[in-house]
Design a protein around this motif. Structure first.
Motif, short mmCIF file in Angstrom:
data_model
loop_
_atom_site.label_atom_id
_atom_site.label_comp_id
_atom_site.label_asym_id
_atom_site.label_seq_id
_atom_site.Cartn_x
_atom_site.Cartn_y
_atom_site.Cartn_z
N PRO A 27 -20.36 -6.36 10.97
CA PRO A 27 -19.00 -6.85 10.72
C PRO A 27 -18.14 -6.71 11.96
CG PRO A 27 -19.33 -4.71 9.71
CD PRO A 27 -20.67 -5.17 10.18
N SER A 28 -17.29 -7.70 12.20
CA SER A 28 -16.42 -7.70 13.37
C SER A 28 -15.09 -7.03 13.04
CB SER A 28 -16.15 -9.14 13.83
OG SER A 28 -15.38 -9.83 12.86
N GLU A 29 -14.33 -6.70 14.08
CA GLU A 29 -13.00 -6.12 13.90
C GLU A 29 -12.10 -7.08 13.13
OE1 GLU A 29 -9.80 -3.34 14.65
OE2 GLU A 29 -11.97 -3.21 14.69
N ARG A 30 -12.20 -8.37 13.43
CA ARG A 30 -11.36 -9.35 12.72
C ARG A 30 -11.72 -9.41 11.25
NH1 ARG A 30 -10.64 -15.34 15.06
NH2 ARG A 30 -9.39 -14.11 16.52
N GLU A 31 -13.01 -9.38 10.95
CA GLU A 31 -13.43 -9.42 9.55
C GLU A 31 -12.90 -8.20 8.80
OE1 GLU A 31 -17.45 -9.77 6.78
OE2 GLU A 31 -17.63 -9.45 8.94
N ASP A 61 -6.33 -7.29 4.51
CA ASP A 61 -5.23 -8.19 4.15
C ASP A 61 -5.49 -8.88 2.81
OD1 ASP A 61 -3.86 -7.55 6.45
OD2 ASP A 61 -4.54 -9.31 7.57
N ILE A 62 -6.74 -9.31 2.60
CA ILE A 62 -7.07 -10.00 1.35
C ILE A 62 -6.96 -9.05 0.17
CG2 ILE A 62 -8.90 -11.21 0.10
CD1 ILE A 62 -9.91 -12.18 2.88
N ARG A 63 -7.45 -7.82 0.34
CA ARG A 63 -7.33 -6.85 -0.74
C ARG A 63 -5.87 -6.56 -1.07
NH1 ARG A 63 -10.76 -1.44 -0.41
NH2 ARG A 63 -9.17 -0.95 -1.98
N ALA A 64 -5.05 -6.46 -0.02
CA ALA A 64 -3.63 -6.17 -0.24
C ALA A 64 -2.95 -7.27 -1.05
CB ALA A 64 -2.92 -5.98 1.10
N LEU A 65 -3.47 -8.50 -0.97
CA LEU A 65 -2.92 -9.61 -1.74
C LEU A 65 -3.49 -9.68 -3.15
CD1 LEU A 65 -3.03 -12.40 1.00
CD2 LEU A 65 -0.97 -11.34 0.05
N LEU A 66 -4.80 -9.48 -3.28
CA LEU A 66 -5.46 -9.73 -4.56
C LEU A 66 -5.38 -8.56 -5.54
CD1 LEU A 66 -8.66 -11.78 -3.65
CD2 LEU A 66 -6.42 -12.57 -4.42
N ALA A 126 0.28 -1.19 -7.89
CA ALA A 126 -1.01 -1.51 -7.27
C ALA A 126 -0.84 -1.79 -5.78
CB ALA A 126 -1.65 -2.71 -7.96
N ALA A 127 0.24 -2.46 -5.41
CA ALA A 127 0.51 -2.75 -4.00
C ALA A 127 0.70 -1.47 -3.21
CB ALA A 127 1.73 -3.66 -3.86
N ALA A 128 1.47 -0.54 -3.77
CA ALA A 128 1.72 0.73 -3.07
C ALA A 128 0.44 1.55 -2.96
CB ALA A 128 2.79 1.52 -3.82
N HIS A 129 -0.34 1.59 -4.04
CA HIS A 129 -1.60 2.35 -4.02
C HIS A 129 -2.58 1.74 -3.02
CE1 HIS A 129 -4.94 4.76 -5.51
NE2 HIS A 129 -5.65 3.64 -5.57
N THR A 130 -2.67 0.42 -3.03
CA THR A 130 -3.59 -0.26 -2.11
C THR A 130 -3.19 -0.02 -0.67
OG1 THR A 130 -4.04 -1.98 -3.76
CG2 THR A 130 -4.56 -2.50 -1.48
N GLU A 131 -1.91 -0.08 -0.37
CA GLU A 131 -1.46 0.14 1.00
C GLU A 131 -1.79 1.54 1.48
OE1 GLU A 131 -0.29 -0.15 4.71
OE2 GLU A 131 -0.54 -1.84 3.34
N ARG A 132 -1.60 2.54 0.62
CA ARG A 132 -1.93 3.91 1.00
C ARG A 132 -3.43 4.06 1.24
NH1 ARG A 132 2.70 5.36 -2.06
NH2 ARG A 132 1.63 5.08 -4.04
N SER A 133 -4.22 3.47 0.35
CA SER A 133 -5.68 3.56 0.50
C SER A 133 -6.15 2.85 1.76
CB SER A 133 -6.37 2.95 -0.72
OG SER A 133 -6.02 3.65 -1.90
N LEU A 134 -5.60 1.67 2.04
CA LEU A 134 -6.05 0.91 3.20
C LEU A 134 -5.56 1.54 4.50
CD1 LEU A 134 -5.74 -2.77 1.93
CD2 LEU A 134 -7.61 -1.14 1.72
#
Length: 251
Positions: free
Chosen positions: A80-84, A90-95, A218-226
């Motif tokens: 996997p690349s850095e961009r991927e 980013d996709i997880r933060a949206l979905l 979910a957005a707040a939890h995802t951001e902390r996890s990511l």
């Protein structure tokens, strides 16, 4: 054999899906490192099946991005690349917030029963410091929440995103741990307790049918996890014999 994608092992029929799950799990766990070759003959021997379901499984894993096919080399574990990696975050933060909002609108009582039970178990394990038992509980929790969205397509994407994110960051070089107490190294037990409290609040919002609250939590939890994933990734990733356990409850 039965058709092109099913083998018989010890009187049991082993599907290409089961073989695919076993290979994927081994890739995610690090049993196969990025760039390593995946030969059909060795994989068939490892999982106790014929080469036909292995071949089908490799095609599926290539479509998911876990495997690449190189000329003159055959199938290999992808690098996997850095961009991927950044795109996955980013996709997880949206979905994931979308999935939580849909779950608040479409969940069933059966979903709520499972989610509440998992939160109870997660909180108990976290408070006791049994951190090694939390990963499968968290996976089960998020898979159930995704299924509660009522959209098989969205649930499938969410499960695959979590799985692939874990693999991408496990495959990346890690920073040396910061000394405890310097403000950068979190107390893992405290973070686990906090994380399961966040899960509990999210389930409460889903149970009330409060889609916007569920989305925000979910957005707040995802951001902390990511953010924790980002801290573990200091440099870019270079671009460039067990039987199948069909009784597994995963996937």
């Amino acid at each position: 054999m039965n058709g092109d994608t099913t083998a018989v092992q010890g009187g049991r029929r082993i599907s290409a899906d089961a073989v695919c799950t076993a290979i994927r799990d081994d890739i995610v766990s690090g049993a196969y490192e990025p760039g390593s070759r995946l030969t059909e003959e060795l994989l068939a021997r490892r999982y106790g099946v014929s080469r036909v379901p292995v071949r089908e499984a490799l095609r599926t894993l290539e479509s998911e991005g876990f495997v690449t096919t190189r000329r003159h080399a055959g199938a290999c574990v992808a690098r996997p690349s850095e961009r991927e990696a950044a795109d996955l975050l980013d996709i997880r933060a949206l979905l994931e917030p979308l999935g939580a909002a849909r779950a608040a609108q479409r969940r069933t009582e059966a979903h709520l029963k499972v989610l509440r039970g998992l939160v109870r178990l997660g909180r108990e394990r976290a408070q006791r410091g049994q951190l090694g038992e939390l990963r499968p509980l968290a996976d089960w929790f998020h898979e159930t929440l995704a299924q509660a969205s009522g959209s098989p397509s969205l649930a499938g994407m969410l499960v695959q995103l979590r799985r692939k994110t874990a693999w991408v960051y496990a495959a990346a070089p890690h920073r040396q741990p910061a000394p405890a107490g310097d403000g950068r190294r979190p107390d893992l037990t405290a973070r686990a307790v906090e994380s399961w409290a966040e899960h509990g609040a999210l389930v409460d919002a889903v149970a009330r049918g409060d889609a916007e609250r569920a989305r925000a939590l979910a957005a707040a939890h995802t951001e902390r996890s990511l953010s924790e994933y980002r801290l573990r990734r200091p440099v870019p990733v270079r671009t460039s014999k067990h039987s199948v356990n069909t009784a597994s409850g995963r996937n």
